[in-house]
Design a protein around this motif. Structure first.
Motif, mmCIF file in Angstrom:
data_model
loop_
_atom_site.group_PDB
_atom_site.id
_atom_site.type_symbol
_atom_site.label_atom_id
_atom_site.label_comp_id
_atom_site.label_asym_id
_atom_site.label_seq_id
_atom_site.Cartn_x
_atom_site.Cartn_y
_atom_site.Cartn_z
ATOM 1 N N HIS A 152 30.801 3.158 -33.442
ATOM 2 C CA HIS A 152 31.739 4.143 -32.878
ATOM 3 C C HIS A 152 31.221 4.759 -31.580
ATOM 4 O O HIS A 152 31.946 5.519 -30.937
ATOM 5 N N LYS A 153 29.999 4.433 -31.177
ATOM 6 C CA LYS A 153 29.507 4.938 -29.898
ATOM 7 C C LYS A 153 29.816 3.983 -28.747
ATOM 8 O O LYS A 153 30.274 4.405 -27.702
ATOM 9 N N TRP A 154 29.533 2.701 -28.918
ATOM 10 C CA TRP A 154 29.658 1.811 -27.763
ATOM 11 C C TRP A 154 30.192 0.439 -28.162
ATOM 12 O O TRP A 154 29.957 -0.537 -27.482
ATOM 13 N N LEU A 155 30.889 0.408 -29.280
ATOM 14 C CA LEU A 155 31.511 -0.851 -29.688
ATOM 15 C C LEU A 155 32.983 -0.625 -30.021
ATOM 16 O O LEU A 155 33.569 -1.373 -30.792
ATOM 17 N N PHE A 156 33.548 0.456 -29.478
ATOM 18 C CA PHE A 156 34.995 0.651 -29.387
ATOM 19 C C PHE A 156 35.690 0.728 -30.744
ATOM 20 O O PHE A 156 36.851 0.385 -30.897
ATOM 21 N N THR A 157 34.932 1.196 -31.742
ATOM 22 C CA THR A 157 35.444 1.399 -33.091
ATOM 23 C C THR A 157 35.625 2.898 -33.309
ATOM 24 O O THR A 157 34.669 3.655 -33.131
ATOM 25 N N PRO A 158 36.821 3.371 -33.670
ATOM 26 C CA PRO A 158 37.030 4.818 -33.795
ATOM 27 C C PRO A 158 36.052 5.467 -34.760
ATOM 28 O O PRO A 158 35.671 4.873 -35.777
ATOM 29 N N ILE A 159 35.645 6.701 -34.413
ATOM 30 C CA ILE A 159 34.763 7.443 -35.293
ATOM 31 C C ILE A 159 35.462 7.671 -36.642
ATOM 32 O O ILE A 159 36.667 7.883 -36.679
ATOM 33 N N ASP A 160 34.779 7.527 -37.773
ATOM 34 C CA ASP A 160 33.343 7.405 -37.851
ATOM 35 C C ASP A 160 32.967 6.045 -38.416
ATOM 36 O O ASP A 160 33.570 5.549 -39.332
ATOM 37 N N CYS A 161 31.933 5.435 -37.815
ATOM 38 C CA CYS A 161 31.470 4.128 -38.269
ATOM 39 C C CYS A 161 30.032 3.938 -37.791
ATOM 40 O O CYS A 161 29.797 3.579 -36.641
ATOM 41 N N SER A 162 29.083 4.219 -38.675
ATOM 42 C CA SER A 162 27.665 4.056 -38.368
ATOM 43 C C SER A 162 27.058 3.085 -39.371
ATOM 44 O O SER A 162 27.335 3.169 -40.573
ATOM 45 N N VAL A 163 26.248 2.165 -38.873
ATOM 46 C CA VAL A 163 25.681 1.115 -39.719
ATOM 47 C C VAL A 163 24.186 1.354 -39.928
ATOM 48 O O VAL A 163 23.447 1.576 -38.958
ATOM 49 N N LEU A 164 23.771 1.299 -41.178
ATOM 50 C CA LEU A 164 22.352 1.329 -41.526
ATOM 51 C C LEU A 164 21.945 -0.054 -42.014
ATOM 52 O O LEU A 164 22.527 -0.580 -42.969
ATOM 53 N N TYR A 165 20.964 -0.653 -41.343
ATOM 54 C CA TYR A 165 20.362 -1.898 -41.805
ATOM 55 C C TYR A 165 18.975 -1.590 -42.355
ATOM 56 O O TYR A 165 18.262 -0.727 -41.826
ATOM 57 N N THR A 166 18.610 -2.300 -43.419
ATOM 58 C CA THR A 166 17.262 -2.140 -43.955
ATOM 59 C C THR A 166 16.781 -3.445 -44.566
ATOM 60 O O THR A 166 17.584 -4.232 -45.080
ATOM 61 N N ARG A 167 15.483 -3.664 -44.481
ATOM 62 C CA ARG A 167 14.912 -4.820 -45.177
ATOM 63 C C ARG A 167 14.381 -4.419 -46.545
ATOM 64 O O ARG A 167 13.776 -5.232 -47.251
ATOM 65 N N LYS A 168 14.633 -3.173 -46.952
ATOM 66 C CA LYS A 168 14.209 -2.691 -48.262
ATOM 67 C C LYS A 168 15.371 -2.043 -49.010
ATOM 68 O O LYS A 168 15.323 -0.863 -49.379
ATOM 69 N N PRO A 169 16.461 -2.793 -49.245
ATOM 70 C CA PRO A 169 17.601 -2.197 -49.957
ATOM 71 C C PRO A 169 17.239 -1.729 -51.356
ATOM 72 O O PRO A 169 17.836 -0.781 -51.870
ATOM 73 N N GLU A 170 16.244 -2.391 -51.951
ATOM 74 C CA GLU A 170 15.851 -1.978 -53.302
ATOM 75 C C GLU A 170 15.301 -0.560 -53.314
ATOM 76 O O GLU A 170 15.405 0.158 -54.320
ATOM 77 N N MET A 171 14.712 -0.123 -52.184
ATOM 78 C CA MET A 171 14.194 1.241 -52.113
ATOM 79 C C MET A 171 15.335 2.242 -51.972
ATOM 80 O O MET A 171 15.291 3.336 -52.549
ATOM 81 N N LEU A 172 16.361 1.889 -51.193
ATOM 82 C CA LEU A 172 17.556 2.737 -51.142
ATOM 83 C C LEU A 172 18.169 2.874 -52.525
ATOM 84 O O LEU A 172 18.551 3.972 -52.950
ATOM 85 N N ARG A 173 18.264 1.763 -53.216
ATOM 86 C CA ARG A 173 18.858 1.768 -54.557
ATOM 87 C C ARG A 173 18.014 2.600 -55.523
ATOM 88 O O ARG A 173 18.543 3.375 -56.327
ATOM 89 N N ARG A 174 16.704 2.447 -55.456
ATOM 90 C CA ARG A 174 15.827 3.223 -56.333
ATOM 91 C C ARG A 174 15.971 4.718 -56.065
ATOM 92 O O ARG A 174 15.895 5.553 -56.967
ATOM 93 N N THR A 175 16.210 5.071 -54.807
ATOM 94 C CA THR A 175 16.332 6.476 -54.422
ATOM 95 C C THR A 175 17.646 7.080 -54.872
ATOM 96 O O THR A 175 17.690 8.232 -55.322
ATOM 97 N N PHE A 176 18.744 6.330 -54.787
ATOM 98 C CA PHE A 176 20.065 6.938 -54.923
ATOM 99 C C PHE A 176 20.909 6.457 -56.093
ATOM 100 O O PHE A 176 21.890 7.125 -56.437
ATOM 101 N N SER A 177 20.568 5.337 -56.716
ATOM 102 C CA SER A 177 21.453 4.819 -57.762
ATOM 103 C C SER A 177 21.484 5.763 -58.965
ATOM 104 O O SER A 177 20.438 6.146 -59.513
#
Length: 460
Positions: free
Chosen positions: A299-324
């Motif tokens: 939504h900043k510089w790829l012409f997609t209306p707000i809101d659209c923010s992307v989080l990439y991670t190579r440790k999705p299992e840690m995100l899952r452990r934190t929030f699931s």
């Protein structure tokens, strides 16, 4: 919904009228003053003290919008909006938002909307590859970089192995935890650290060099100093495209330090990350293989209306452990690989992937690249023309960001900025670098042409 809407007749008529309104608005947005000129309280004073008891027709609401609300809008979709970072929309993105509102889906589980989950997975794989990022990254869409940085920091804290999720941080004999970022990092890093209990004292701002990039030697020294004092380093942010100047921290050097010290490396590329759909701009990813998480904002510089923010991670299992956290009423027999609710704090999830997919597929990567390349060229041309003017100093130019000042001093610089913004013909913001004020011009709207950028020169 017969109790609310007995039929679609009025809806159809109002909808057609609003699509025409939007098209006319986009075609003629340059006729509006970029920065709203209303005074505080002026909009609220025009609104009734209580809502309608019996309802009002769409025609009246549209008329009220035009007469009472539109004057209080600062036009972020204006081609001469150069303040902050533009949150640029597009016709394709607007149409997708209409579909998103009509469907009104919630993608907390795969079952609650399979298309939402699977389109998000596929579109983020496309985006990852288009940006030239490593192919082992897991992606998720949230609203803003502020939330995505918060999620990354929470995962990094859990990765320390201190069982923060199980036992919390209070009433325990824990070492002080430390978060590191450049003095030019976005304030969202500080806010995330404050919200997660690191405290203001747990945030270490690392000095930058003459190009406003984080100094790796200063980072190393800070980590050594904190370890000697009994603190535990947790998280370091390298910014590729800082808010003030568009500066790029040395990701490889920072990443090598983070890997050696076993610290989570977060790369904030909310602004400049989108530019890497252009292969010639991918030098900012040098060392990106060290990153545990990366933020990019379409939504900043790829012409997609707000809101659209992307989080990439190579440790999705840690995100899952934190929030699931799967309550009984959310348990299903589906064997789906992904329930996106497990990777963040929000249960309700909008169909944001639809507008990103629409934008990518409608315009195509080559057309998107062409617009971004134009923006970078406009910034380079503006910097060169400013350098040719007497009494003007270009403080920095990076990607589509130019920062300059008048050599007559801070007062003259800020007065020039006020003249620009008061004109209604453009909107710029300011920053402070090495103790001096600078006027900051950030180009990012899909409709911006050189004629809009050239307006800056009229006021210098």
């Amino acid at each position: 919904m017969p109790k609310l809407d007995p039929n679609s007749t009025d809806f159809r008529a109002a909808g057609h009228r609003l699509i025409d309104w939007v098209a006319d608005y986009l075609d003629g947005v340059d006729r509006h003053p970029v920065l709203s000129r209303v005074k505080p309280g002026e909009i609220a004073a025009q609104l009734p003290g209580a809502p309608s008891a019996d309802g009002r027709p769409y025609e009246e609401l549209i008329a009220d919008f035009d007469a009472k609300l539109l004057p209080g809008v600062t036009h972020w979709n204006h081609p001469a909006f150069f303040a902050y970072f533009a949150i640029t929309g597009s016709q394709a993105g607007i149409l997708a938002e209409l579909l998103t509102a009509a469907l009104n889906t919630n993608g907390m589980l795969w079952r609650t909307s399979p298309s939402l989950t699977e389109l998000e997975t596929v579109t983020l794989r496309w985006l990852r590859d288009a940006l030239g990022l490593p192919d082992d990254l897991f992606g998720i869409i949230n609203d803003t970089a502020s939330i995505n940085s918060f999620l990354a920091l929470a995962a990094a804290r859990e990765a320390l192995g201190l069982d923060i999720r199980g036992q919390g941080m209070a009433g325990r004999d824990l070492p002080p935890l430390r978060v590191y970022c450049s003095e030019h990092a976005h304030s969202s890093i500080d806010k995330a650290a404050l919200a997660l209990g690191f405290g203001a004292g747990g945030i270490v701002h690392i000095e930058s060099d003459a190009q406003f990039q984080m100094r790796p030697d200063a980072l190393e020294a800070a980590i050594a100093r904190d370890r000697a004092a009994g603190a535990l380093p947790c998280f370091v942010t390298a910014t590729t495209g800082t808010t003030s100047t568009g500066a790029v921290d040395p990701v490889r050097a920072v990443g090598e330090i983070a890997a050696r010290e076993k610290i989570w490396l977060h790369v904030d590329s909310a602004y400049a990350g989108s530019a890497t759909i252009c292969p010639e701009l991918r030098s900012i990813w040098d060392g990106i293989e060290y990153a545990d998480s990366i933020v990019v904002n379409p939504h900043k510089w790829l012409f997609t209306p707000i809101d659209c923010s992307v989080l990439y991670t190579r440790k999705p299992e840690m995100l899952r452990r934190t929030f699931s956290l799967v309550a009984e009423y959310l348990r299903t027999s589906d064997s789906a690989e992904i329930n996106y609710m497990d990777y963040g704090i929000q249960l309700g999830r909008r169909f944001r992937a639809l507008k990103l997919w629409y934008v990518i597929e409608h315009y195509g990567l080559e057309r998107l690249r062409g617009v971004i390349r134009d923006h970078v060229r406009y910034a380079e041309r503006l910097a060169n023309e400013l350098r040719a003017k007497p009494g003007v100093e270009v403080m920095t130019q990076s990607f589509s960001v130019v920062v300059f000042r008048l050599t007559a001093g801070d007062e003259a610089t800020m007065a020039a900025m006020e003249r620009m913004n008061a004109s209604g013909r453009l909107f710029v913001s300011h920053t402070r670098l090495q103790g001096r004020y600078g006027i900051r011009v950030a180009i990012g709207n899909g409709a911006t042409e050189w004629e809009h950028v050239a307006r800056v020169l009229e006021f210098v």
